[in-house]
Design an enzyme around this catalytic site. Structure first.
Site, PDB file in Angstrom:
ATOM      1  N   ASN A   1       0.826  -1.402   0.087  1.00 24.79           N
ATOM      2  CA  ASN A   1      -0.054  -0.032   0.034  1.00 24.79           C
ATOM      3  C   ASN A   1       0.867   1.243   0.014  1.00 24.79           C
ATOM      4  O   ASN A   1       2.065   1.171   0.363  1.00 24.79           O
ATOM      5  CB  ASN A   1      -0.837  -0.121   1.040  1.00 24.79           C
ATOM      6  CG  ASN A   1      -2.197   0.702   1.101  1.00 24.79           C
ATOM      7  OD1 ASN A   1      -2.250   1.490   0.104  1.00 24.79           O
ATOM      8  ND2 ASN A   1      -3.274   0.703   1.803  1.00 24.79           N
TER       9      ASN A   1
ATOM     10  N   LYS B   1       7.792   0.992   1.238  1.00 26.40           N
ATOM     11  CA  LYS B   1       8.575   0.257  -0.025  1.00 26.40           C
ATOM     12  C   LYS B   1      10.046   0.987  -0.072  1.00 26.40           C
ATOM     13  O   LYS B   1      11.067   0.483  -0.389  1.00 26.40           O
ATOM     14  CB  LYS B   1       7.744   0.314  -1.181  1.00 26.40           C
ATOM     15  CG  LYS B   1       6.389  -0.580  -1.345  1.00 26.40           C
ATOM     16  CD  LYS B   1       5.723  -0.401  -2.342  1.00 26.40           C
ATOM     17  CE  LYS B   1       4.962   0.967  -2.536  1.00 26.40           C
ATOM     18  NZ  LYS B   1       4.093   1.599  -1.584  1.00 26.40           N
ATOM     19  N   THR B   2       9.794   2.313   0.065  1.00 25.46           N
ATOM     20  CA  THR B   2      11.063   3.070  -0.270  1.00 25.46           C
ATOM     21  C   THR B   2      11.932   2.713   0.843  1.00 25.46           C
ATOM     22  O   THR B   2      13.169   2.372   0.511  1.00 25.46           O
ATOM     23  CB  THR B   2      10.782   4.721  -0.104  1.00 25.46           C
ATOM     24  OG1 THR B   2       9.901   4.833  -1.264  1.00 25.46           O
ATOM     25  CG2 THR B   2      12.132   5.291  -0.600  1.00 25.46           C
ATOM     26  N   THR B   3      11.550   2.580   1.961  1.00 26.27           N
ATOM     27  CA  THR B   3      12.392   2.258   3.169  1.00 26.27           C
ATOM     28  C   THR B   3      13.239   0.878   2.959  1.00 26.27           C
ATOM     29  O   THR B   3      14.298   0.843   3.325  1.00 26.27           O
ATOM     30  CB  THR B   3      11.640   2.215   4.684  1.00 26.27           C
ATOM     31  OG1 THR B   3      10.939   3.383   4.553  1.00 26.27           O
ATOM     32  CG2 THR B   3      12.507   2.039   5.691  1.00 26.27           C
TER      33      THR B   3
ATOM     34  N   GLU C   1      10.848  -0.798  -7.019  1.00 30.04           N
ATOM     35  CA  GLU C   1       9.565  -0.190  -6.326  1.00 30.04           C
ATOM     36  C   GLU C   1       8.404  -0.250  -7.364  1.00 30.04           C
ATOM     37  O   GLU C   1       8.267   0.690  -8.133  1.00 30.04           O
ATOM     38  CB  GLU C   1       9.784   1.313  -5.595  1.00 30.04           C
ATOM     39  CG  GLU C   1       8.589   1.726  -4.816  1.00 30.04           C
ATOM     40  CD  GLU C   1       8.936   3.102  -3.935  1.00 30.04           C
ATOM     41  OE1 GLU C   1       9.938   3.537  -4.234  1.00 30.04           O
ATOM     42  OE2 GLU C   1       7.915   3.478  -3.324  1.00 30.04           O
TER      43      GLU C   1
HETATM   44  P1  TTP Z   1       3.436   4.283  -3.874  1.00 35.31           P
HETATM   45  O1  TTP Z   1       3.678   3.648  -5.324  1.00 35.31           O
HETATM   46  O2  TTP Z   1       2.517   3.493  -3.003  1.00 35.31           O
HETATM   47  O3  TTP Z   1       4.891   4.847  -3.107  1.00 35.31           O
HETATM   48  P2  TTP Z   1       4.884   5.491  -1.638  1.00 35.31           P
HETATM   49  O4  TTP Z   1       6.396   6.129  -1.703  1.00 35.31           O
HETATM   50  O5  TTP Z   1       3.889   6.288  -1.404  1.00 35.31           O
HETATM   51  O6  TTP Z   1       5.186   4.066  -1.014  1.00 35.31           O
HETATM   52  P3  TTP Z   1       5.868   3.651   0.092  1.00 35.31           P
HETATM   53  O7  TTP Z   1       5.581   4.682   1.156  1.00 35.31           O
HETATM   54  O8  TTP Z   1       5.517   2.071   0.428  1.00 35.31           O
HETATM   55  O9  TTP Z   1       7.269   4.002  -0.236  1.00 35.31           O
HETATM   56  O10 TTP Z   1       2.284   5.575  -4.259  1.00 35.31           O
HETATM   57  C1  TTP Z   1       3.052   6.852  -4.492  1.00 35.31           C
HETATM   58  C2  TTP Z   1       1.802   7.975  -4.988  1.00 35.31           C
HETATM   59  O11 TTP Z   1       1.427   7.916  -6.055  1.00 35.31           O
HETATM   60  C3  TTP Z   1       0.699   7.728  -3.903  1.00 35.31           C
HETATM   61  O12 TTP Z   1       0.179   9.127  -3.577  1.00 35.31           O
HETATM   62  C4  TTP Z   1      -0.160   6.841  -4.868  1.00 35.31           C
HETATM   63  C5  TTP Z   1       0.010   7.344  -6.199  1.00 35.31           C
HETATM   64  N1  TTP Z   1      -0.062   6.478  -7.212  1.00 35.31           N
HETATM   65  C6  TTP Z   1      -1.341   6.491  -8.046  1.00 35.31           C
HETATM   66  O13 TTP Z   1      -1.873   7.304  -7.874  1.00 35.31           O
HETATM   67  N2  TTP Z   1      -1.202   5.616  -9.205  1.00 35.31           N
HETATM   68  C7  TTP Z   1      -0.491   4.658  -9.445  1.00 35.31           C
HETATM   69  O14 TTP Z   1      -0.446   3.976 -10.295  1.00 35.31           O
HETATM   70  C8  TTP Z   1       0.979   4.612  -8.555  1.00 35.31           C
HETATM   71  C9  TTP Z   1       1.841   3.444  -8.922  1.00 35.31           C
HETATM   72  C10 TTP Z   1       1.090   5.628  -7.434  1.00 35.31           C
HETATM   73 MG    MG Z   2       7.725   5.275  -1.587  1.00 35.74          MG
END
Ligand code: TTP
Ligand code: MG
Length: 234
Positions: free
Chosen positions: A28, A33-35, A106
Site C-alpha cells: 500500500n 517500500k522506499t525504506t 519499487e
Molecule cells: P506508492 O507507489 O504506493 O509509493 P509510496 O512512496 O507512497 O509508498 P511507500 O511509502 O511504501 O514507499 O504511491 C506513490 C503515490 O502515487 C501515492 O500517492 C499513490 C500514487 N499512485 C497512483 O495514484 N497511481 C499509481 O498507479 C501509482 C503507482 C501511485
Molecule cells: Mg515510496
C-alpha cells in the site's frame, strides 16, 4: 517470530544468465517500500530502480500527482498514462555496473494497473472509455515487451498503519487522502497478491512480509529477505 509470514516462492535456482534477478516491492501507499529499497543502498551487487514519484510531480512543469488528487475525474487518465510509461521505463532499466546481478524495483506496471487504475475505475473516477484505452495499452505492453520478473515482495500492512505513516510523512499531494481510499487500495493488494496466487502474472512467486511493526523491527525482517534474495540470485 516468523521472519516471513507466508511464502510461495519457488526457491529453485533461477535461469538468469545475462539479466539480473529482478524483484518487485509491492504494498500500500505508506507501507514502507522506499525504506525497504534503502536497505540495499550500499550493496554493490544490487541495482535499485526507485519509483519516479518526482517525475510525476514535474512533467514539463506540471505536477500530475497533485492534479490527480485535486481532481481525479479530470486528471487520473492522464496521470495513469504517465505512470504506465514511467513503469515501463523502470522495467527496461539495466544495471549501471556489470557486478549488479540483482535488480530491485519499487512497484511494477502490474500494480499500477491492477491496483490504481482498477480502483479509479471502480470508484467512478475514471470513465469507461478512458479505462479501456489504458487497458489496451497495458495488454499490448505486457504481451509484447518482456517484463523481467523473478520475485514479488508484498509489504503487507494494516490500512490504519499505512494511513498513519502517510500522515506522518506528510507528502504535500497526499494531504487530503482519505482512510477509505487506503482501505480500498489495501483490499485490492490483498486480492491481487492472494494466497492462491491466481492473479499474479506469470505465477511470479510472492513473499508476504508483515510490515506493521515499528520500522526498526521491519528492518530486522528485511535482513532475512536480503539473505533470501542474495541466495536466490547467486
Ligand atoms: P506508492 O507507489 O504506493 O509509493 P509510496 O512512496 O507512497 O509508498 P511507500 O511509502 O511504501 O514507499 O504511491 C506513490 C503515490 O502515487 C501515492 O500517492 C499513490 C500514487 N499512485 C497512483 O495514484 N497511481 C499509481 O498507479 C501509482 C503507482 C501511485
Ligand atoms: Mg515510496
Amino acid at each position: 517470530a516468523e521472519i516471513i509470514s507466508k511464502t510461495r516462492a519457488d526457491m529453485s535456482v533461477n535461469e538468469y544468465c545475462s539479466r539480473p534477478y529482478t524483484v518487485f516491492v509491492e504494498g500500500n501507499v505508506g507501507s514502507g517500500k522506499t525504506t525497504f529499497l534503502e536497505q540495499f543502498a550500499n550493496c554493490p551487487n544490487v541495482f535499485l530502480a526507485k519509483e519516479p514519484v518526482h517525475k510525476w510531480q514535474d512533467v514539463q512543469g506540471h505536477n500530475f500527482l497533485g492534479l490527480m488528487y485535486e481532481d481525479p475525474k479530470r486528471w487520473s487518465f492522464a496521470f495513469q498514462s504517465i505512470v504506465q510509461r514511467t513503469m515501463l521505463e523502470l522495467h527496461q532499466a539495466r544495471p549501471e555496473h556489470p557486478g549488479q546481478n540483482i535488480k530491485i524495483m519499487e512497484r511494477s506496471i502490474y500494480s499500477a494497473r491492477n491496483i490504481f487504475v482498477e480502483n479509479l475505475y471502480k470508484e467512478n473516477l475514471m470513465a469507461a472509455p478512458e479505462y479501456s484505452v489504458l487497458d489496451a495499452w497495458y495488454k499490448w505492453l505486457i504481451g509484447n515487451v518482456e517484463i523481467e520478473s523473478d520475485l514479488i515482495i508484498y509489504l503487507r500492512t494494516d490500512p490504519k498503519v499505512a494511513y498513519q505513516r502517510i500522515k506522518t510523512r506528510n507528502r504535500f499531494e497526499e494531504k487530503d487522502v482519505s482512510f477509505e481510499y487506503i482501505e480500498h487500495l489495501h483490499e485490492l493488494h490483498d486480492k491481487w497478491l492472494n494466497v492462491h496466487n491466481t492473479n499474479v502474472p506469470k505465477n511470479i512467486p510472492v513473499v508476504i512480509v508483515d510490515a506493521n511493526q515499528s520500522m526498526d523491527l521491519v528492518r530486522q525482517q528485511f535482513k532475512g529477505i536480503r539473505d533470501l534474495i542474495t541466495k536466490n540470485a547467486s
